[in-house]
Motif scaffolding. Structure first.
Motif, PDB file in Angstrom:
ATOM      1  N   SER A 111       3.681   9.600   4.195  1.00 46.52           N
ATOM      2  CA  SER A 111       4.913   8.847   3.986  1.00 46.52           C
ATOM      3  C   SER A 111       6.095   9.531   4.659  1.00 46.52           C
ATOM      4  O   SER A 111       6.931   8.891   5.304  1.00 46.52           O
ATOM      5  N   VAL A 137       0.819  -1.219   0.000  1.00 49.79           N
ATOM      6  CA  VAL A 137       0.000   0.000   0.000  1.00 49.79           C
ATOM      7  C   VAL A 137       0.850   1.266   0.000  1.00 49.79           C
ATOM      8  O   VAL A 137       0.305   2.367   0.032  1.00 49.79           O
ATOM      9  N   SER A 138       2.170   1.112  -0.046  1.00 45.97           N
ATOM     10  CA  SER A 138       3.048   2.289   0.007  1.00 45.97           C
ATOM     11  C   SER A 138       2.759   3.263  -1.126  1.00 45.97           C
ATOM     12  O   SER A 138       2.872   4.480  -0.951  1.00 45.97           O
ATOM     13  N   VAL A 139       2.381   2.742  -2.298  1.00 42.71           N
ATOM     14  CA  VAL A 139       2.104   3.623  -3.445  1.00 42.71           C
ATOM     15  C   VAL A 139       0.806   4.391  -3.254  1.00 42.71           C
ATOM     16  O   VAL A 139       0.562   5.387  -3.943  1.00 42.71           O
ATOM     17  N   LEU A 140      -0.030   3.926  -2.325  1.00 44.41           N
ATOM     18  CA  LEU A 140      -1.316   4.577  -2.097  1.00 44.41           C
ATOM     19  C   LEU A 140      -1.264   5.601  -0.972  1.00 44.41           C
ATOM     20  O   LEU A 140      -2.197   6.380  -0.791  1.00 44.41           O
TER      21      LEU A 140
END
Length: 233
Positions: A159, A150-153
């Protein structure tokens, strides 16, 4: 008490750890993703290494272009405390099969050590420790997997905020000790100052060694400066 009951008791007593592990594991995964790690590499690192502070430090050093040698040495120095924790836990477990020692050694963390240290001798068994490790290891790997995918979201502002996880994690390791002794506070400040000075003085291609040198020097100074009775209080 049956082995299954001992195992479940270990699971139950360690459930609160999940609240601390999940957010830090997600933060680690996000940081690793930003450095260039793939989701598979991130999950593999947590599965095989399982050392939160070391993983976060290693990812941070890799992100700054540190050499692999300096990363390995730094994580080794940071994890030296596991020799002491592991020896203590194995002594508490008594006569234990070698295969059990090898299996449980991988799951020893600061939190597992704290739980075992507060456990009465008659409850401190291999199944009990396996119960603790199931929760700690499982929540760390699951948290890492969540963060990796889910890092891209995650919005950039969130972040960036997760970057404080590294500082929060190290502070959580330091506070219990420095509350017991003013000498430890002085030692921590001295080590931090030394690291800052070395970072300024060393060339850019060797600046990653600042933390290694400062940790080793700080530990040597601590041997003569910090009193055993103050740490043991």
């Amino acid at each position: 008490m049956r082995k299954s009951e001992q195992y479940l008791k270990g699971v139950k007593v360690s459930l609160p750890v999940i609240l601390g592990y999940l957010p830090v594991a997600i933060a680690f995964a996000v940081m690793a993703s930003e450095v260039g790690f793939t989701p598979l590499e991130i999950i593999a690192m947590s599965t095989l290494v399982f050392a939160g502070a070391s993983q976060i430090m290693a990812v941070g050093m890799i992100g700054t272009g540190a050499s692999m040698l300096s990363v390995v040495v730094a994580t080794f120095v940071l994890n030296l405390r596991h020799f002491i924790m592991g020896s203590y836990i194995m002594k508490r477990l008594g006569k234990t099969k070698t295969v059990h020692k090898i299996t449980t050694a991988h799951g020893i963390t600061d939190e597992a050590f704290a739980i075992i240290s507060a456990t009465p001798d008659h409850i401190c068994t291999v199944p009990y420790l396996f119960g603790i490790i199931t929760v700690t290891y499982g929540s760390w790997v699951v948290g890492t997997a969540i963060g990796a995918f889910v890092s891209v979201l995650i919005p950039a502002v969130v972040s960036d905020a997760l970057g404080i996880a590294l500082f929060a994690l190290f502070i959580s390791l330091l506070v219990p000790g420095i509350k017991k002794s003013w000498r430890l506070i002085v030692l921590v400040c001295f080590t931090a100052l030394l690291n800052t000075v070395l970072t300024w003085l060393l060339p850019d291609n060797a600046s990653s060694w600042a933390i290694i040198i400062s940790c080793i020097v700080g530990a040597l100074v601590g041997v003569f400066f910090v009193r055993d009775e103050e740490v043991a209080q």
